[in-house]
Design an enzyme around this catalytic site. Structure first.
Site, PDB file in Angstrom:
ATOM      1  N   TYR A  68       0.867  -1.169   0.000  1.00 33.93           N
ATOM      2  CA  TYR A  68       0.000   0.000   0.000  1.00 33.93           C
ATOM      3  C   TYR A  68       0.902   1.217   0.000  1.00 33.93           C
ATOM      4  O   TYR A  68       1.983   1.192   0.606  1.00 33.93           O
ATOM      5  CB  TYR A  68      -0.822   0.048   1.294  1.00 33.93           C
ATOM      6  CG  TYR A  68      -2.166  -0.619   1.289  1.00 33.93           C
ATOM      7  CD1 TYR A  68      -3.007  -0.585   0.183  1.00 33.93           C
ATOM      8  CD2 TYR A  68      -2.630  -1.238   2.448  1.00 33.93           C
ATOM      9  CE1 TYR A  68      -4.266  -1.173   0.233  1.00 33.93           C
ATOM     10  CE2 TYR A  68      -3.888  -1.828   2.503  1.00 33.93           C
ATOM     11  CZ  TYR A  68      -4.696  -1.790   1.395  1.00 33.93           C
ATOM     12  OH  TYR A  68      -5.930  -2.354   1.441  1.00 33.93           O
ATOM     13  N   ASN A  90      -7.497   2.276   3.247  1.00 36.17           N
ATOM     14  CA  ASN A  90      -8.024   1.691   4.492  1.00 36.17           C
ATOM     15  C   ASN A  90      -6.873   1.365   5.433  1.00 36.17           C
ATOM     16  O   ASN A  90      -6.302   2.263   6.044  1.00 36.17           O
ATOM     17  CB  ASN A  90      -8.892   0.463   4.214  1.00 36.17           C
ATOM     18  CG  ASN A  90      -9.995   0.306   5.257  1.00 36.17           C
ATOM     19  OD1 ASN A  90     -10.816   1.201   5.359  1.00 36.17           O
ATOM     20  ND2 ASN A  90     -10.034  -0.773   6.017  1.00 36.17           N
ATOM     21  N   ALA A  91      -6.511   0.075   5.559  1.00 35.68           N
ATOM     22  CA  ALA A  91      -5.261  -0.310   6.227  1.00 35.68           C
ATOM     23  C   ALA A  91      -5.139   0.114   7.685  1.00 35.68           C
ATOM     24  O   ALA A  91      -4.033   0.250   8.203  1.00 35.68           O
ATOM     25  CB  ALA A  91      -4.056   0.207   5.437  1.00 35.68           C
ATOM     26  N   GLU A  92      -6.289   0.395   8.344  1.00 37.11           N
ATOM     27  CA  GLU A  92      -6.249   0.822   9.747  1.00 37.11           C
ATOM     28  C   GLU A  92      -5.429   2.099   9.913  1.00 37.11           C
ATOM     29  O   GLU A  92      -4.828   2.358  10.957  1.00 37.11           O
ATOM     30  CB  GLU A  92      -5.729  -0.291  10.674  1.00 37.11           C
ATOM     31  CG  GLU A  92      -6.657  -1.453  10.830  1.00 37.11           C
ATOM     32  CD  GLU A  92      -6.789  -2.297   9.561  1.00 37.11           C
ATOM     33  OE1 GLU A  92      -7.846  -2.210   8.911  1.00 37.11           O
ATOM     34  OE2 GLU A  92      -5.851  -3.035   9.234  1.00 37.11           O
ATOM     35  N   ASN A 146      -9.656   0.463  -3.362  1.00 41.62           N
ATOM     36  CA  ASN A 146      -9.570  -0.674  -2.458  1.00 41.62           C
ATOM     37  C   ASN A 146     -10.939  -0.934  -1.848  1.00 41.62           C
ATOM     38  O   ASN A 146     -11.524  -0.026  -1.254  1.00 41.62           O
ATOM     39  CB  ASN A 146      -8.567  -0.387  -1.337  1.00 41.62           C
ATOM     40  CG  ASN A 146      -8.351  -1.595  -0.452  1.00 41.62           C
ATOM     41  OD1 ASN A 146      -7.837  -2.613  -0.914  1.00 41.62           O
ATOM     42  ND2 ASN A 146      -8.772  -1.513   0.800  1.00 41.62           N
ATOM     43  N   GLU A 147     -11.438  -2.122  -2.018  1.00 40.22           N
ATOM     44  CA  GLU A 147     -12.743  -2.494  -1.452  1.00 40.22           C
ATOM     45  C   GLU A 147     -13.787  -1.420  -1.746  1.00 40.22           C
ATOM     46  O   GLU A 147     -14.482  -0.957  -0.852  1.00 40.22           O
ATOM     47  CB  GLU A 147     -12.629  -2.700   0.058  1.00 40.22           C
ATOM     48  CG  GLU A 147     -11.753  -3.859   0.455  1.00 40.22           C
ATOM     49  CD  GLU A 147     -11.857  -4.166   1.937  1.00 40.22           C
ATOM     50  OE1 GLU A 147     -12.023  -3.224   2.736  1.00 40.22           O
ATOM     51  OE2 GLU A 147     -11.787  -5.348   2.297  1.00 40.22           O
ATOM     52  N   TYR A 154     -11.146 -12.348   5.387  1.00 38.37           N
ATOM     53  CA  TYR A 154     -10.567 -12.489   6.723  1.00 38.37           C
ATOM     54  C   TYR A 154     -11.431 -13.479   7.511  1.00 38.37           C
ATOM     55  O   TYR A 154     -12.236 -13.083   8.346  1.00 38.37           O
ATOM     56  CB  TYR A 154     -10.503 -11.111   7.419  1.00 38.37           C
ATOM     57  CG  TYR A 154      -9.495 -10.206   6.750  1.00 38.37           C
ATOM     58  CD1 TYR A 154      -9.811  -9.521   5.583  1.00 38.37           C
ATOM     59  CD2 TYR A 154      -8.202 -10.100   7.252  1.00 38.37           C
ATOM     60  CE1 TYR A 154      -8.866  -8.744   4.940  1.00 38.37           C
ATOM     61  CE2 TYR A 154      -7.248  -9.323   6.616  1.00 38.37           C
ATOM     62  CZ  TYR A 154      -7.591  -8.649   5.461  1.00 38.37           C
ATOM     63  OH  TYR A 154      -6.649  -7.882   4.822  1.00 38.37           O
ATOM     64  N   GLU A 214      -6.025  -9.654  -0.792  1.00 33.91           N
ATOM     65  CA  GLU A 214      -5.627  -9.842   0.605  1.00 33.91           C
ATOM     66  C   GLU A 214      -6.256 -11.125   1.112  1.00 33.91           C
ATOM     67  O   GLU A 214      -7.443 -11.352   0.883  1.00 33.91           O
ATOM     68  CB  GLU A 214      -6.146  -8.687   1.485  1.00 33.91           C
ATOM     69  CG  GLU A 214      -5.592  -7.331   1.119  1.00 33.91           C
ATOM     70  CD  GLU A 214      -6.335  -6.197   1.828  1.00 33.91           C
ATOM     71  OE1 GLU A 214      -7.053  -6.451   2.823  1.00 33.91           O
ATOM     72  OE2 GLU A 214      -6.210  -5.064   1.363  1.00 33.91           O
ATOM     73  N   TYR A 237       0.078  -7.123  14.282  1.00 36.38           N
ATOM     74  CA  TYR A 237      -0.939  -7.851  13.520  1.00 36.38           C
ATOM     75  C   TYR A 237      -0.929  -9.352  13.796  1.00 36.38           C
ATOM     76  O   TYR A 237      -1.660 -10.114  13.183  1.00 36.38           O
ATOM     77  CB  TYR A 237      -0.735  -7.593  12.008  1.00 36.38           C
ATOM     78  CG  TYR A 237      -2.030  -7.546  11.212  1.00 36.38           C
ATOM     79  CD1 TYR A 237      -2.791  -6.393  11.145  1.00 36.38           C
ATOM     80  CD2 TYR A 237      -2.490  -8.662  10.528  1.00 36.38           C
ATOM     81  CE1 TYR A 237      -3.965  -6.349  10.420  1.00 36.38           C
ATOM     82  CE2 TYR A 237      -3.674  -8.628   9.792  1.00 36.38           C
ATOM     83  CZ  TYR A 237      -4.408  -7.463   9.743  1.00 36.38           C
ATOM     84  OH  TYR A 237      -5.566  -7.422   9.014  1.00 36.38           O
TER      85      TYR A 237
END
Ligand code: GAL
Length: 939
Positions: free
Chosen positions: A89, A133-135, A193-194, A245, A278, A345
Site C-alpha cells: 500500500y 483503508n489499512a487501519e 480498495n474495497e 478475513y 488480501e 498484527y
C-alpha cells in the site's frame, strides 16, 4: 477536470491496456515492450515472458517501518521464506502535508523501496489507493482532504483534483519500476480498495489516470468479500481481485471457521487468474484489546495450513497475505477505532522483524508452489472417494504434464478427529492405493505422476517442500507430520542402489513395475541416497515439519542451493568453488550445504565456515534509564498566557457533513491542524455558572479543561466500538468566573486519529476537536482561539513528516527534539508521582553500544499499576514512536526501530505525559530490553 476529456477515450484506452497485458482472454496477445518483459494471463495464472508464475506475496507497509535499511532487512526475510512478491500500500497522507506538497525522500523514498524489492528478487503489487483503508488515520487520506466539499470516493470534482495530484506524483515513481517498460519488478497495479459504491465513472477515471500516468502492467481491484464487484462491466479493471478475513478481528477467538470453496467465482472471473488481493494473515487489535500474541495464535500454523492450502487447491495463483509484516503506527498514523501504536498484527514476522512459528508453514507452502511448477496449471478432476468418508480427497491435474495433485483434508474442515483413508492414485505410471492420515485440522497436498527434477515420482504421501538439480545429483526434501507414516514410490528402469544414511526407512523394489517404494515414519531427518539408477542419483530427505523448516532454498547464478541449520539464510552467491552465504543466527547453529559438487569453500557472513557450524550472538546489555529531567508544561491553562498569535476560531460554516451543534465551528481540521493535540482558549464575560463541551477524539481519546487556570476535569472517550466523542458538563466553583472580566477557558483535546472511510460514507470526516461548547447560566458569547501542530504548508519537521507532532506546547518549543537543553528542569527519578493534572515532560539520554554485526531489536517497557490514569507520547531522538496509555493498554512494550534509535551512540528519550488527575498521574518505571538477539549481515 483535466482528465474529463480522457473519459471519452476510456474505451480506446482499455483496449490498449488489454492488449499490452494480454487481455482478459488467454493467448499470445502480449505486445513485446522494447525494454522490458511481458505480462499475460489466463484462467490459471499470470505469465511473465510466457512463464507461469505463482505470486506468493507478502503485504508490507513501508510507512510502518521508518528506516530504508530495515526495508531491505525485512524484504530479504520475505524472499528467504519463499515469497516471490511483496504487496505495497502507498499511504497518501504519509507523503502529503498540504495540497500540492509531496515528499518522497528519506523514510518516504519509495523509489528506493521499489529498487530494493527488485534487488532482493521480489515482484511488486502496487496499491496506491487513492483510498487504502489499512487501519490508517483517514484510511490513508491526507488531513487536508477532510475539509473537501465533495464526497470522497466519488467522481466529485474537488476530490478528483486531489487524487489526480497524488496519482501523478506516486505513479511517476511506480511507472519507473514496472516490469513491462520501467526496468523494475512491479507486476500489478491496484485501483482503489474495497470500493463498494456503484460509481463506475470514478473507477473509469482512476483507470484512465493510471494509464495516462504510464502504468502499463495489468490493473486490478480488491473487491471486499468476494462479491464479484468490479469483475466486469463499466469500471472493471483488467483483473478481478478480492479479499477475505475468515477468522475476523476479535483475537479473543480461539478457533476459526471452516474453509470455503471459492470455485463459485469462476464464471465471474472467467479466463483470468484468481487473485487474493488480501487473505488474512493476522488481525489488528484495538485499545484495551487482548494483544497481538492472541492474534498470532488465532491465525497460527493450523489456520495457515488449512486456509492457504485451500487457496492453493482453489488456484489462487496471486496470493497476498495481509499482513506478513505489520510494523508500527508511529506518529499519528493509526485509525483510533481499531488499533493502537503497534501494528504487529500477529503476523508471521513480528513487529521487531523476527520470524515467528507462523513462518514455518508459510515457507513450506511458498517453497512448494515455487518448486512444483506443475501446480500453477491444474484442472479440477473433482472429489474422489476413499475408504473413510470423513476424509475428502480432491484431485487436480496438470493438463500438459499429466501430473496429479491430491488435496486431502477432513470433509468437515472443522473436524478435530483423527482418521485414516486409503484412496486411489491413478497416474500414467499406474494405479495405487496409498494410505493417508489426517489428524484434526490438517491439510495435505500430495503429488503423483510427477517429474521431480530428473526423477519420476510415482506418488508420495509426504508433501514436497523443495527439489533441486545440483548437477551430479538431485536433492528432494519431502515432509510430513511428526509420528505419521509416509510412503514414497519412485520409478526406475532398473533396481537402484538404496542407502539409508540416517533414519529408519525400508525400501522395496518391484521389478515388474520398476517401482522403488520407501516406507518410514516422519521424525527428525531421514536421508536416503538412491544411485546406480540409470540417471542422476537422488538424495531424498524425509523430514518432519519442524525439521523441514530448518531448510532454506536459495537461488544463485549457478543454480539453486539448499542450506540447513541457522535461523535465517538471506542469500547465497556462488563463484567458482566458493559459496558465500549471508544470514542470521540466534545461537551457535549447525550449517549444512547442499550445493553443486565443485563447491569446496563456504563462507558465512564473510567468514569461512569451520566444523559445519556458525557462531551465535554475543550477549548484550542495556543501561538503566536514569537521570530524568522533568517539567510541567501547561502554560496555556494560565489565564495570563498570551495567545494573540493563535488562529482565531471564528468560522460559522464548514464543509463537514456533520454540522456543529454550536457556533463557531471548532473542528481542528477546519483550521489546518490535522494531527495530535490541539489547544483551545475561549473567552467570555458573563455570570456563567458552568460549561458544557463535546469533543471528537476518536476511540480512547482524552481532553482536559481549565477555567481561569483551575482544572475542572479530564474526560476520556470510551473504548467500546463506535465511541468517538465525549461530553462533559462542569459547574464553576463559586467565584471562579467573574461576570465582568474576560474569563479564560483552556481546553486540550487529543485527536487520536481520524476514522477510516471503508463504507465510502465520508466517515473520515467525522470531526475532531471541540464539536460543541456552551455556557450554563449565561448567554455570553465564547470567543475562541486554536493552536495545533505546525503542519500543512508550515511543516517544519519535514524529515519526520506531517504526522509526527501535534500542538503541545512542548512539541512547539522543541522539548521532543534531541538538541533541546533541559538543564533547567527538575531532576526526578522513576517512578514519579504527579501532583497536578495536565501535561508534563520527562527527558533523559542514554548511550548504546550494541555489536555492529548483531541485530538486536530494542524494546521500551513501561511497568506500572494500570489503576494510574496517565498516558505518554514517546519521542525517541525526536521521532514519535507511539502512545502508551497506562490505564488501557494492552501495549506496554514499544519497539524502537533501529535507524531512529542509535545502536552505537547517544539517544534522547522525551515523554509527554498527560495525567488525568492530581493523584494518580506521573510516570512508572521504564526500561530498555532486547526483544531478540541475532548475528546478522545486512546489506
Ligand atoms: C481489508 C482492507 C485492508 C485492511 C484489512 C484489515 O478489508 O482492504 O486495508 O483494512 O481489511 O486489516
Amino acid at each position: 477536470m483535466r482528465r474529463r476529456s480522457v473519459l471519452a477515450n476510456v474505451a480506446a484506452l482499455s483496449l490498449v491496456a488489454a492488449m499490452s497485458s494480454g487481455g482478459p482472454a488467454a493467448g499470445p496477445a502480449a505486445a513485446e515492450h522494447p525494454r522490458g518483459h511481458t505480462i499475460t494471463y489466463d484462467r490459471y495464472s499470470l505469465m511473465i515472458d510466457g512463464e507461469r508464475v505463482w505470486l506468493w506475496s507478502a503485504e508490507f507497509h513501508y510507512f510502518r517501518l521508518p528506516d530504508p535499511e530495515l526495508w531491505r532487512d525485512q524484504l530479504e526475510k520475505f524472499r528467504a521464506a519463499g515469497f516471490n512478491a511483496v504487496s505495497l500500500y502507498f499511504s497518501w497522507e504519509y507523503h502529503s502535508p498540504a495540497p500540492g506538497v509531496y515528499d518522497f525522500s528519506g523514510v518516504r523514498d519509495v523509489d528506493r523501496l521499489l529498487r530494493i524489492a527488485e534487488e532482493v528478487g521480489l515482484y511488486v503489487i502496487a496499491r496506491p489507493g487513492p483510498y487504502v483503508n489499512a487501519e490508517l488515520d483517514s484510511g490513508g487520506y491526507p488531513g487536508w482532504l477532510n475539509t473537501q466539499v465533495g464526497r470522497a470516493r466519488t467522481a466529485a470534482d474537488d476530490y478528483q483534483a486531489a487524487w489526480e495530484e497524488w496519482y501523478d506524483h506516486v505513479n511517476a515513481i511506480i511507472a519507473r519500476h514496472q516490469i513491462t517498460d520501467g526496468g523494475g519488478s512491479v507486476v500489478l497495479f491496484q485501483i482503489e480498495n474495497e470500493y463498494d459504491r456503484n460509481d463506475a465513472v470514478y473507477m473509469e477515471e482512476l483507470k484512465a489516470a493510471a494509464r495516462g500516468d504510464g502504468i502499463t502492467v495489468p490493473l486490478f481491484h480488491n473487491d471486499k468479500g468476494r462479491n464479484l464487484r468490479w469483475a466486469s462491466g463499466p469500471g472493471a479493471p483488467d483483473l478481478y481481485g478480492t479479499d477475505t478475513y475468515p477468522s475476523g478481528f476479535d483475537c479473543n477467538r480461539s478457533s476459526f471457521p471452516s474453509v470455503t470453496d471459492y470455485r463459485f467465482l469462476r464464471p465471474g472471473v472467467g479466463e483470468r487468474p484468481f487473485i487474493w488481493g488480501e487473505f488474512q494473515g493476522g488481525a489488528f487489535d484495538p485499545w484495551g484489546g487482548p494483544g497481538y500474541e492472541r492474534c498470532r495464535t488465532m491465525t497460527g500454523p493450523t489456520f495457515e495450513r488449512m486456509f492457504y492450502d485451500n487457496n492453493i487447491e482453489n488456484q489462487f495463483t496471486v496470493h497476498n497475505i495481509y499482513m506478513t509484516y505489520g510494523g508500527t503506527n508511529w506518529g499519528w498514523q493509526a485509525d483510533p477505532n481499531v488499533v493502537y501504536t503497534s501494528y504487529d498484527y500477529g503476523a508471521a514476522f513480528n513487529e521487531q522483524r523476527e520470524l515467528t512459528q507462523k513462518v514455518s508453514v508459510l515457507k513450506q507452502q511458498a517453497y512448494l508452489v515455487a518448486s512444483v511448477a506443475d501446480l500453477a496449471k491444474t484442472d479440477d478432476l473433482g472429489p474422489q472417494a476413499g475408504t473413510d468418508p470423513a476424509i475428502r480427497v480432491w484431485v487436480k491435474e496438470n493438463p500438459d504434464t499429466g501430473a496429479r495433485f491430491y488435496f486431502v483434508r477432513h470433509a468437515d474442515s472443522a473436524s478435530q478427529s483423527s482418521d485414516t483413508t486409503v484412496f486411489t492414485v491413478e497416474v500414467a505410471d499406474g494405479v495405487y492405493q496409498p494410505t493417508v492420515a489426517i489428524d484434526g485440522r490438517d491439510f495435505k497436498i500430495l503429488a503423483a505422476g510427477y517429474d521431480l527434477e530428473r526423477q519420476r515420482l510415482v506418488y508420495s504421501t509426504s508433501e514436497i517442500m523443495a527439489h533441486v538439480d545440483l548437477g551430479d545429483r538431485d536433492v528432494a526434501l519431502l515432509h510430513g507430520r511428526a509420528g505419521e507414516p509416509g510412503e514414497t514410490v519412485l520409478r526406475y528402469p532398473g533396481e537402484p542402489r538404496v542407502e539409508v544414511l540416517s533414519g529408519a526407512v525400508t525400501s522395496t523394489w518391484d521389478a515388474a513395475l520398476g517401482d522403488l517404494r520407501l516406507d518410514y515414519v516422519h521424525g527428525g531427518l531421514a536421508r536416503v541416497r538412491i544411485s546406480d539408477c540409470g540417471g542422476a542419483p537422488l538424495d531424498l530427505l524425509l523430514a518432519d515439519d519442524e525439521t523441514a523448516s530448518t531448510f532454506w532454498r536459495l537461488d544463485t547464478r549457478s543454480g539453486p542451493v539448499l542450506v540447513r541449520g541457522p535461523y535465517l539464510v538471506r542469500s547465497a552467491e556462488q563463484r567458482g568453488a566458493t559459496l558465500r552465504l549471508r544470514g542470521d543466527a540466534d545461537r551457535a547453529s549447525p550449517l549444512e550445504v547442499f550445493a553443486r559438487p565443485h563447491v569446496r569453500r563456504v563462507f558465512w557472513n564473510d567468514r569461512p565456515v569451520r566444523d559445519g557450524a556458525v557462531p551465535g550472538p554475543e550477549p548484550v546489555g542495556f543501561p538503566a534509564l536514569s537521570g530524568w529531567r522533568y517539567t510541567r508544561d501547561v502554560p496555556e491553562a494560565d489565564p495570563a498566557f498570551d495567545d494573540s498569535d493563535w488562529v482565531a476560531a471564528d468560522r460559522v460554516a464548514t464543509n463537514n457533513p456533520t454540522k456543529p451543534a454550536t457556533l463557531p465551528v471548532l473542528y481542528t481540521d477546519d483550521y489546518g491542524f490535522h494531527y495530535g493535540d490541539v489547544w483551545y482558549r475561549g473567552r467570555f464575560a458573563g455570570a456563567a455558572t458552568g460549561i458544557s463541551l463535546t469533543a471528537g477524539t476518536g476511540r480512547a481519546g482524552i481532553w482536559s479543561i481549565w477555567v481561569n487556570g483551575v482544572h475542572l476535569g479530564t474526560v476520556q472517550t470510551g473504548t467500546a466500538s463506535g465511541n468517538q466523542n465525549s461530553t462533559g458538563a462542569f459547574s464553576f466553583p463559586d467565584g471562579l468566573a467573574l461576570p465582568d472580566a474576560d474569563n479564560v477557558v483552556s481546553v486540550l483535546v487529543r485527536n487520536m486519529g481520524h476514522n477510516e472511510n471503508g463504507g465510502s460514507n465520508d466517515n473520515h470526516k467525522a470531526p475532531r476537536g471541540l464539536l460543541a461548547a456552551s455556557l450554563a447560566g449565561s448567554d455570553a458569547a465564547l470567543r475562541w482561539r486554536i493552536q495545533g501542530t505546525r503542519g500543512g504548508e508550515n511543516l517544519i519537521d519535514v524529515l519526520r513528516g506531517p504526522q509526527n507532532n501535534g500542538g503541545l506546547h512542548g512539541e512547539r518549543a522543541g522539548y521532543s527534539l534531541p538538541g533541546f537543553s533541559d538543564r533547567g528542569w527538575a531532576e526526578v527519578s522513576l517512578p514519579h508521582q504527579e501532583t497536578a493534572p495536565g501535561v508534563a515532560w520527562y527527558r533523559t539520554t542514554f548511550r548504546l553500544d550494541l555489536p555492529r554485526d548483531q541485530d538486536v531489536p530494542v524494546g521500551l517497557r513501561f511497568t506500572d499499576d494500570p489503576a494510574r490514569h496517565y498516558r505518554a507520547l514517546i519521542f525517541v531522538n525526536g521521532w514519535n514512536v507511539g502512545q502508551y496509555v497506562n490505564d488501557l493498554g494492552p501495549q506496554r512494550v514499544f519497539t524502537l526501530p533501529q535507524g531512529i534509535l542509535r545502536h552505537q551512540g547517544e539517544n534522547t528519550i522525551a515523554l509527554a505525559v498527560w495525567s488525568a488527575d492530581a493523584t494518580t498521574g506521573g510516570l512508572g518505571q521504564l526500561s530498555l530490553e532486547a526483544l531478540g538477539n541475532y548475528t546478522t549481515d545486512r546489506r
